[in-house]
Design a protein around this motif. Structure first.
Motif, PDB file in Angstrom:
ATOM      1  N   HIS A 116      36.908  32.781  37.929  1.00  0.00           N
ATOM      2  CA  HIS A 116      37.945  33.957  37.281  1.00  0.00           C
ATOM      3  C   HIS A 116      39.134  33.087  37.313  1.00  0.00           C
ATOM      4  O   HIS A 116      39.709  32.018  38.293  1.00  0.00           O
ATOM      5  N   THR A 118      43.703  33.030  36.120  1.00  0.00           N
ATOM      6  CA  THR A 118      44.371  33.324  36.268  1.00  0.00           C
ATOM      7  C   THR A 118      45.289  32.888  35.010  1.00  0.00           C
ATOM      8  O   THR A 118      46.493  34.165  34.316  1.00  0.00           O
ATOM      9  N   PRO A 181      42.598  41.319  26.165  1.00  0.00           N
ATOM     10  CA  PRO A 181      41.516  39.521  27.006  1.00  0.00           C
ATOM     11  C   PRO A 181      40.133  40.566  27.537  1.00  0.00           C
ATOM     12  O   PRO A 181      40.415  42.004  27.968  1.00  0.00           O
ATOM     13  N   SER A 183      38.821  40.058  29.810  1.00  0.00           N
ATOM     14  CA  SER A 183      38.601  40.505  30.936  1.00  0.00           C
ATOM     15  C   SER A 183      38.735  41.617  31.257  1.00  0.00           C
ATOM     16  O   SER A 183      39.329  42.571  32.476  1.00  0.00           O
ATOM     17  N   ASP A 213      32.314  35.987  32.638  1.00  0.00           N
ATOM     18  CA  ASP A 213      33.946  36.337  33.193  1.00  0.00           C
ATOM     19  C   ASP A 213      34.341  35.159  32.014  1.00  0.00           C
ATOM     20  O   ASP A 213      34.483  34.431  32.078  1.00  0.00           O
ATOM     21  N   SER A 215      37.780  34.776  31.228  1.00  0.00           N
ATOM     22  CA  SER A 215      39.407  34.744  31.724  1.00  0.00           C
ATOM     23  C   SER A 215      39.545  32.711  31.830  1.00  0.00           C
ATOM     24  O   SER A 215      40.705  32.640  31.570  1.00  0.00           O
ATOM     25  N   CYS A 216      38.766  31.683  31.593  1.00  0.00           N
ATOM     26  CA  CYS A 216      38.876  30.512  32.601  1.00  0.00           C
ATOM     27  C   CYS A 216      38.931  29.638  30.389  1.00  0.00           C
ATOM     28  O   CYS A 216      39.857  29.570  30.043  1.00  0.00           O
ATOM     29  N   ALA A 222      38.783  34.134  24.640  1.00  0.00           N
ATOM     30  CA  ALA A 222      38.930  35.491  25.789  1.00  0.00           C
ATOM     31  C   ALA A 222      39.491  36.574  25.141  1.00  0.00           C
ATOM     32  O   ALA A 222      39.893  37.026  26.065  1.00  0.00           O
TER      33      ALA A 222
END
Length: 236
Positions: A116, A118, A181, A183, A213, A215-216, A222
């Motif tokens: 994950h 940010t 997104p 996420s 996931d 997110s990266c 994404a």
């Protein structure tokens, strides 16, 4: 034609939209957004758009280019010092044209899908030390890693979080209210993701995608969206 394609390719579901003159003229769903629950696809269902996300990211980069806050010929380290210099210089132009020589991520089994992030730069350590197999500009090689670096550069040049900049400068002005997104918390309008059960051939039936996931991947892949939102982007 759409119904025939859904049947002929054994697809779970498809969402289609068309527009002209700045307006959505037609939007319709076919098949199922969730096979197990037998939920029909509607125009409001959001799907993962994969590497089509790079087109939205490119628009954000274009805004910064117009404002003189981002330059295509700059080495990527100008904006992302966390990415080490290689045996040859790598520029924004190389990365955005998929000719920088960065490797790809490994597809459905990529290690980043188990992480994950940010911020886009959080993903850089996972591929930062990989050498370039050929000089940038020598040949084409599609790379999600390259567009993660582009996303990190956008965040640095914009001086605000990457996702916030896309929302404020691209999605909101174009009324792309259903582009968010991957996420983001799931809701009733999120279509289930499937992939071909065997040999990448949908004739053998779909299999529900495991929990991943994205997110990266930031601007590499994404985002989820609707067909109508993507038409709005195209019209604009």
């Amino acid at each position: 034609r759409v119904r025939a394609s859904v049947v002929g390719q054994n697809l779970p579901g498809v969402s289609v939209a068309a527009g002209a003159g700045g307006e959505i003229l037609w939007a319709e769903g076919f098949g199922f957004a969730d096979l197990e629950a037998r939920t029909p696809v509607t125009p409001e269902h959001r799907f993962r758009i994969g590497t089509a996300s790079t087109v939205l990211t490119a628009a954000a980069a274009g805004l910064l280019l117009e404002e003189g806050r981002l330059r295509l010929e700059e080495p990527i380290q100008t904006y992302v010092p966390e990415y080490p210099r290689k045996q040859w210089p790598v520029t924004m132009r190389h990365l955005m044209g998929h000719v920088a020589g960065l490797r790809d991520d490994g597809g459905d089994e990529a290690p980043l899908l188990a992480r994950h992030c940010t911020r886009p730069v959080d993903a850089v350590p996972f591929f930062a030390e990989l050498p370039l197999p050929f000089p940038p500009g020598a040949r084409f090689r599609a790379s999600s890693y390259g567009w993660i670096l582009v996303s990190a550069a956008i965040e640095d040049a914009a001086e605000e979080p990457f996702l916030a900049f896309l929302e404020k400068r691209v999605f909101s002005p174009l009324a792309m209210r259903d582009t968010v997104p991957d996420s983001a918390p799931p809701d009733a309008n999120r279509a289930v993701s499937y992939f071909p059960r065997f040999a990448a051939d949908p004739r053998y039936g779909p299999e529900r995608l495991r929990e991943v996931d994205y997110s990266c991947y930031a601007g590499a892949s994404a985002f989820v969206s609707t067909a109508s939102d993507l038409v709005r982007f195209g019209l604009a």
